[in-house]
Design a protein around this motif. Sequence first.
Motif, PDB file in Angstrom:
ATOM      1  N   UNK A 123       3.241  -7.752  42.409  1.00  0.00           N
ATOM      2  CA  UNK A 123       2.770  -7.884  41.028  1.00  0.00           C
ATOM      3  C   UNK A 123       1.933  -6.680  40.626  1.00  0.00           C
ATOM      4  N   UNK A 124       1.051  -6.233  41.535  1.00  0.00           N
ATOM      5  CA  UNK A 124       0.240  -5.050  41.252  1.00  0.00           C
ATOM      6  C   UNK A 124       1.115  -3.812  41.071  1.00  0.00           C
ATOM      7  N   UNK A 125       2.170  -3.698  41.856  1.00  0.00           N
ATOM      8  CA  UNK A 125       3.088  -2.564  41.729  1.00  0.00           C
ATOM      9  C   UNK A 125       3.821  -2.610  40.393  1.00  0.00           C
ATOM     10  N   UNK A 126       4.172  -3.807  39.945  1.00  0.00           N
ATOM     11  CA  UNK A 126       4.822  -3.944  38.639  1.00  0.00           C
ATOM     12  C   UNK A 126       3.865  -3.526  37.521  1.00  0.00           C
ATOM     13  N   UNK A 127       2.597  -3.891  37.649  1.00  0.00           N
ATOM     14  CA  UNK A 127       1.597  -3.483  36.651  1.00  0.00           C
ATOM     15  C   UNK A 127       1.442  -1.962  36.632  1.00  0.00           C
ATOM     16  N   UNK A 128       1.445  -1.362  37.830  1.00  0.00           N
ATOM     17  CA  UNK A 128       1.354   0.094  37.918  1.00  0.00           C
ATOM     18  C   UNK A 128       2.519   0.762  37.195  1.00  0.00           C
ATOM     19  N   UNK A 129       3.744   0.250  37.399  1.00  0.00           N
ATOM     20  CA  UNK A 129       4.912   0.811  36.720  1.00  0.00           C
ATOM     21  C   UNK A 129       4.835   0.565  35.208  1.00  0.00           C
ATOM     22  N   UNK A 130       4.293  -0.586  34.828  1.00  0.00           N
ATOM     23  CA  UNK A 130       4.140  -0.893  33.394  1.00  0.00           C
ATOM     24  C   UNK A 130       3.224   0.126  32.718  1.00  0.00           C
ATOM     25  N   UNK A 131       2.083   0.393  33.332  1.00  0.00           N
ATOM     26  CA  UNK A 131       1.138   1.355  32.744  1.00  0.00           C
ATOM     27  C   UNK A 131       1.746   2.755  32.727  1.00  0.00           C
ATOM     28  N   UNK A 132       2.409   3.138  33.821  1.00  0.00           N
ATOM     29  CA  UNK A 132       2.975   4.487  33.925  1.00  0.00           C
ATOM     30  C   UNK A 132       4.038   4.745  32.866  1.00  0.00           C
ATOM     31  N   UNK A 133       4.845   3.738  32.541  1.00  0.00           N
ATOM     32  CA  UNK A 133       5.958   3.933  31.607  1.00  0.00           C
ATOM     33  C   UNK A 133       5.576   3.595  30.168  1.00  0.00           C
ATOM     34  N   UNK A 134       4.777   2.554  29.989  1.00  0.00           N
ATOM     35  CA  UNK A 134       4.447   2.112  28.630  1.00  0.00           C
ATOM     36  C   UNK A 134       3.204   2.806  28.065  1.00  0.00           C
ATOM     37  N   UNK A 135       2.314   3.273  28.938  1.00  0.00           N
ATOM     38  CA  UNK A 135       1.103   3.973  28.490  1.00  0.00           C
ATOM     39  C   UNK A 135       0.875   5.228  29.331  1.00  0.00           C
ATOM     40  N   UNK A 136       1.817   6.153  29.322  1.00  0.00           N
ATOM     41  CA  UNK A 136       1.732   7.306  30.223  1.00  0.00           C
ATOM     42  C   UNK A 136       0.507   8.181  29.989  1.00  0.00           C
ATOM     43  N   UNK A 137       0.048   8.324  28.738  1.00  0.00           N
ATOM     44  CA  UNK A 137      -1.108   9.177  28.459  1.00  0.00           C
ATOM     45  C   UNK A 137      -2.401   8.582  29.005  1.00  0.00           C
ATOM     46  N   UNK A 138      -2.456   7.257  29.060  1.00  0.00           N
ATOM     47  CA  UNK A 138      -3.665   6.580  29.557  1.00  0.00           C
ATOM     48  C   UNK A 138      -3.570   6.243  31.053  1.00  0.00           C
ATOM     49  N   UNK A 139      -2.420   6.538  31.656  1.00  0.00           N
ATOM     50  CA  UNK A 139      -2.189   6.142  33.050  1.00  0.00           C
ATOM     51  C   UNK A 139      -3.269   6.635  34.012  1.00  0.00           C
ATOM     52  N   UNK A 140      -3.640   7.924  34.005  1.00  0.00           N
ATOM     53  CA  UNK A 140      -4.680   8.368  34.950  1.00  0.00           C
ATOM     54  C   UNK A 140      -6.022   7.681  34.722  1.00  0.00           C
ATOM     55  N   UNK A 141      -6.306   7.356  33.455  1.00  0.00           N
ATOM     56  CA  UNK A 141      -7.579   6.713  33.144  1.00  0.00           C
ATOM     57  C   UNK A 141      -7.588   5.250  33.575  1.00  0.00           C
TER      58      UNK A 141
END
Length: 292
Positions: A123-141
């Motif tokens: 589930x945590x990995x799915x959340x990581x992929x969600x942030x990376x693809x849906x919010x790429x500019x905010x991903x590092x933050x």
Amino acid sequence: MESTGQNPPQWNHTTLMDFILLGFSDVPDLRGFLFGVFLIIYMIILLENSLIIIITKVNPSLRTPMYFFLGNFSSLEICYVSVTVPRLLTDLCRQNRNISYLACATRMYFFLAFGATECFILTAMAYDRYVAICNPLLYPLIMNNRLCIQLAASCWITGIPVHIGFTYLIFSLPFCRSNQLNHFFCDIPPVLKLACGDTFMIEMLVYTVAVLVVTIPFMLILGSYGKIISTILRLLSAAGRTKAFSSCSSHLIVVALFFGSGIMTYLRPKSSHSTGMDKFLSLFLHHCDTNV
């Protein structure tokens, strides 16, 4: 779900000191073949996941949230299969397949706890992929080092108290005279089959825990991937869509296999349980988790 009802008067209760794991004793001619197959699979799992852990540690370019969770997943895989497979290999080579009451309870606990941890990490990995693809500019933050550590620690720790109490309740049940466990490890369905008395409350607890640990994370993953797929389809570049899909496809396959077999094992009606199907699903649950 039906209750087992109260015991007939002629049933005698006994304090079991051990169980006998029947495993694959019904196919003695295949024991050598099965030993070879399971040994090869086990060695591949150990080597493959150990290599992933080492690479993600020594390669600075792989010190990202995605590979951090992948390293956790690989460590978990080694722990998860090591709960049952070494014992299975040993039992395939010997006649005495007794396992003590305490050892059976301990192995059940670790199997359930690691299984729950796997649900949470996926589930945590799915959340990581969600942030990376849906919010790429905010991903590092968003996916900063502190959050990653907190998520991973929560995945490993959350199931511990639940499954300690859960395992204790199961092994507090009175057991009938038979101590033959028709399985290759101490899983919930075969252990409950040996219990005397009314197991209705325990069975309800099994469903409740399965919903909390399996169904809810699965629904969260599906929700994340619904957003991910919607975002990917809006990408103008075909190369971008291909790259995005490739970063998620292996994880999605593991999710489908792991959660599918878990739901079939613990959430299907009791009347549809069969020993052969339970063994097959357990083997599938152990060996379907290739690396994501």
